[in-house]
Scaffold this active site. Structure first.
Site, mmCIF file in Angstrom:
data_model
loop_
_atom_site.group_PDB
_atom_site.id
_atom_site.type_symbol
_atom_site.label_atom_id
_atom_site.label_comp_id
_atom_site.label_asym_id
_atom_site.label_seq_id
_atom_site.Cartn_x
_atom_site.Cartn_y
_atom_site.Cartn_z
ATOM 1 N N LEU A 124 -4.484 6.384 -4.549
ATOM 2 C CA LEU A 124 -3.838 6.411 -5.864
ATOM 3 C C LEU A 124 -2.471 5.766 -5.769
ATOM 4 O O LEU A 124 -1.612 6.200 -5.011
ATOM 5 C CB LEU A 124 -3.710 7.847 -6.379
ATOM 6 C CG LEU A 124 -3.269 7.979 -7.845
ATOM 7 C CD1 LEU A 124 -3.839 9.257 -8.460
ATOM 8 C CD2 LEU A 124 -1.756 7.983 -8.008
ATOM 9 N N HIS A 233 5.991 12.797 1.080
ATOM 10 C CA HIS A 233 6.934 11.746 0.703
ATOM 11 C C HIS A 233 7.425 11.997 -0.720
ATOM 12 O O HIS A 233 6.672 12.481 -1.570
ATOM 13 C CB HIS A 233 6.219 10.397 0.799
ATOM 14 C CG HIS A 233 7.089 9.197 0.674
ATOM 15 N ND1 HIS A 233 7.541 8.743 -0.546
ATOM 16 C CD2 HIS A 233 7.577 8.341 1.606
ATOM 17 C CE1 HIS A 233 8.265 7.655 -0.363
ATOM 18 N NE2 HIS A 233 8.313 7.388 0.937
#
Length: 348
Positions: A124, A233
């Site tokens: 994604l 992240h």
């Protein structure tokens, strides 16, 4: 904006996306031959020319006005069937001394292939130019993430019981992974980018060949590396939040390179799979007026010509979904056809 299967003519646009993904995005390396092969495999998957357990369904988000690809996402039919699929599993070892009346538990990392055979939602990515609050960019990331559940719900017999998603781990301001620097770099005679590139190209056998088979005691790691275990992240936080809303949870598995979490669930327990349903299409004349914040997601029920997009309203009490001519064209449906729909704001 609409979702559709990737096509052979999308290679140039897909390579642009691959160059923008950045470090740690393993599944989309900037390698033209690899990307061309990925597209060919996806086309074969949507045409059902490959076994269900070896299919990689790859979707793109298309800007209808410009024809530009705004992002991508994918579903792997089953992982680990052809190439081993490794994780670290966070565990605990207990030690005790009766003589000294001491007891100690220590966190450990075990090399694992426990997810072999599970489906995976992956790849994604939404390009920066298509993020933001202006109307045409509203909920593009949600569209990419959630349409996969409608696809899996519609073609449920093509998928196994469980699904997982690997989340990108933590990197510092220099683009370095503290987890890799402290652990992986000692076992692989190559830097993170090269290991990441090889993994993205499907060359994963070196992981099992070079990584230690015995448990790794996490107290031996640096504080910075331990802090990365199970953390994501900063750019991955919205994607993780959407997956958690659907019911995916972290069960202690992490990426062996950057320490990012792997979340998982039984497919039938995923909120969007449970809540989506099929309805009959009616079409009214005129164009559509996009809502300020779209909430109804619709997807077609054909695999090869699959389409997904936001629609202005949901079905009525009789289960009929009325679309504008523009919406019907976007989704590739006619009056009397079926669509699978989801109220994305409905709570579980």
């Amino acid at each position: 904006m609409r979702i559709r299967p990737i096509a052979e003519g999308d290679l140039d646009e897909l390579q642009k996306i691959a160059r923008e993904t950045g470090v740690g995005f393993t599944s989309l390396p900037d390698n033209r031959e690899f990307l061309a092969a990925k597209i060919a495999a996806a086309v074969a998957a949507f045409e059902q020319r490959t076994p269900a357990d070896r299919r990689n369904y790859f979707f793109v988000l298309e800007d209808e006005q410009s024809g530009e690809l705004a992002g991508c996402c994918a579903i792997e039919g089953q992982v680990g069937r052809e190439v081993p699929f490794y994780h670290y599993r966070l565990g605990t070892l207990a030690h005790s001394s009766v003589q000294l009346d001491l007891h100690r538990t220590i966190d450990t990392l075990f090399l694992s292939s426990d997810h072999t055979g599970d489906a995976e939602v992956a790849s994604l990515f939404l390009r920066p130019g298509f993020r933001g609050k202006e109307r045409r960019h509203q909920r593009n990331g949600a569209l990419l993430s959630m349409m996969r559940w409608l696809f899996m719900a519609e073609f449920r017999d093509q998928f196994p019981d469980k699904v997982l998603a690997e989340m990108r781990g933590v990197f510092d301001e220099r683009g370095k992974s503290p987890f890799w620097e402290c652990l992986g770099s000692h076992f692989f005679p190559l830097d993170f980018d090269e290991a990441d590139r090889l993994t993205g190209l499907g060359q994963k056998s070196f992981i099992g060949e070079l990584m230690p088979k015995f448990p790794i005691y996490t107290p031996f790691l640096s504080d910075e590396a331990r802090d990365c275990i199970g953390q994501v992240h900063r750019d991955t936080r919205p994607a993780l939040a959407m997956l958690k809303k659907e019911g995916l949870r972290w069960e202690g598995y992490i990426d062996i390179f950057d320490g990012g979490p792997t979340v998982e669930a039984y497919i039938d327990d995923v909120r969007a799979v449970r809540k989506s349903h099929c309805c009959r299409v009616e079409i009214r004349s005129g164009s559509d007026t996009p809502p300020a914040r779209p909430r109804w997601l619709a997807a077609s029920t054909t695999m090869a010509e699959f389409r997904a997009a936001w629609v202005a309203c949901g079905p009525d009490e009789e289960g009929t979904l009325t679309l504008s001519e523009t919406e019907a064209q976007r989704l590739g449906v006619a009056a009397g056809d079926s669509l699978r729909v989801l109220d994305t704001e409905e709570t579980s």
